[in-house]
Enzyme design. Structure first.
Site, PDB file in Angstrom:
ATOM      1  N   HIS A  98       0.862  -1.195   0.000  1.00 56.90           N
ATOM      2  CA  HIS A  98       0.000   0.000   0.000  1.00 56.90           C
ATOM      3  C   HIS A  98       0.896   1.241   0.000  1.00 56.90           C
ATOM      4  CE1 HIS A  98      -2.905   2.996   1.254  1.00 56.90           C
ATOM      5  NE2 HIS A  98      -3.854   2.135   0.919  1.00 56.90           N
ATOM      6  N   GLU A 118      -4.281   2.089  -7.077  1.00 51.25           N
ATOM      7  CA  GLU A 118      -4.636   3.177  -6.161  1.00 51.25           C
ATOM      8  C   GLU A 118      -3.750   4.382  -6.456  1.00 51.25           C
ATOM      9  OE1 GLU A 118      -6.704   1.673  -2.253  1.00 51.25           O
ATOM     10  OE2 GLU A 118      -4.603   2.118  -1.941  1.00 51.25           O
TER      11      GLU A 118
HETATM   12  P1  13P Z   1      -9.891   6.055   0.745  1.00 52.77           P
HETATM   13  O1  13P Z   1     -11.020   5.172   0.227  1.00 52.77           O
HETATM   14  O2  13P Z   1     -10.143   6.561   2.136  1.00 52.77           O
HETATM   15  O3  13P Z   1      -9.528   7.109  -0.244  1.00 52.77           O
HETATM   16  O4  13P Z   1      -8.613   5.092   0.900  1.00 52.77           O
HETATM   17  C1  13P Z   1      -8.252   4.334  -0.177  1.00 52.77           C
HETATM   18  C2  13P Z   1      -7.233   3.357   0.269  1.00 52.77           C
HETATM   19  O5  13P Z   1      -6.099   3.737   0.533  1.00 52.77           O
HETATM   20  C3  13P Z   1      -7.655   1.961   0.396  1.00 52.77           C
HETATM   21  O6  13P Z   1      -6.557   1.116   0.543  1.00 52.77           O
END
Ligand code: 13P
Length: 244
Positions: A96, A164
């Site tokens: 992440h 992401e």
């Molecule tokens: P948010 O949905 O709060 O933007 O976070 C995304 C995230 O980092 C999920 O791993």
């Protein structure tokens, strides 16, 4: 990848035992979860034994937010995959951007973790994504291919990739549907040509909520979502899981 969609809650460092119990209790009462959706929850490590005891595994699947790539030893503060398995975790989020940033996790560490998780027959959810600067300077495709190349082993069908974009996490900014599909196509082509992977799950993560989720799921090739903030709010996650 197909019909099944993975709805992954990343609780991050949120919720205490009481709040987690309340959220799981409510989720267990949900009757109309979409039949093709898998409800995967990744709590903080300290909450995993509690959540493991509370869930019915046909309904909720447990995951973790990280793990170490060595079985056991002198690794203060880290968590072994053995304990994750003992507590019924089936998925592990790896790489992440918050771990890459806050804990200096490099692509090579991410790769070791991915391989360790696969070796132990759990499913890695491998996060990739570019910064705002990289997106603006048009370097994002290069960056994403580099991350995929460095982090993903060859011949691993059914691996989960979570796209992401860092600029989208917690910001309320979401890429357009075309932008999400562009990254899906890039990933598909790259994994096929360079990693001999034909089947994979592609998740989108970053400011997902019940409103934008429906649009993203119905109009892109994603196989689900990795959800932070909205996964902590029962009303929101209920709407997402029931697609209502
Ligand atoms: P948010 O949905 O709060 O933007 O976070 C995304 C995230 O980092 C999920 O791993």
């Amino acid at each position: 990848m197909g019909q099944v969609k993975l709805i992954v809650s990343n609780w991050k460092m949120n919720l205490d035992s009481k709040q987690a119990t309340r959220l799981i209790t409510n989720l267990k009462k949900l009757k109309k979860i979409h039949p093709n959706f898998k409800n995967i929850i990744c709590p903080q490590f300290m909450l995993i034994p509690l959540v493991s005891r509370l869930i019915n595994q046909n309904q909720i699947i447990l995951g973790s937010q990280d793990c170490h790539y060595i079985n056991e030893g002198a690794y203060t503060g880290d968590t072994s995959i053995k304990l994750l398995k003992e507590n019924n975790c089936k998925y592990v989020i790896i790489g992440h951007s918050e771990r890459r940033h806050n804990h200096k996790e490099t692509d090579s560490i991410v790769r070791k973790k991915v391989e360790h998780v696969l070796l132990n027959k759990l499913k890695p959810i491998v996060c990739v994504g570019e910064s705002l600067k990289q997106r603006k300077s048009n370097k994002y495709k290069y960056i994403l291919k580099k991350q995929l190349n460095n982090c993903i082993p060859t011949n691993q069908n059914h691996i989960v990739i979570a796209y992401e974009p860092i600029w989208s996490i917690g910001s309320g900014l979401v890429p357009t549907l075309n932008e999400i599909n562009e990254i899906y196509s890039l990933t598909k082509l790259f994994l096929r040509n360079n990693k001999k992977i034909k089947d994979f799950y592609f998740l989108y993560g970053g400011s997902v909520n019940s409103e934008n989720f429906k649009k993203i799921l119905d109009n892109t090739d994603v196989d689900g979502a990795l959800i932070g903030g909205a996964s902590l709010n029962f009303k929101e996650i209920k709407k997402i899981l029931t697609k209502s």
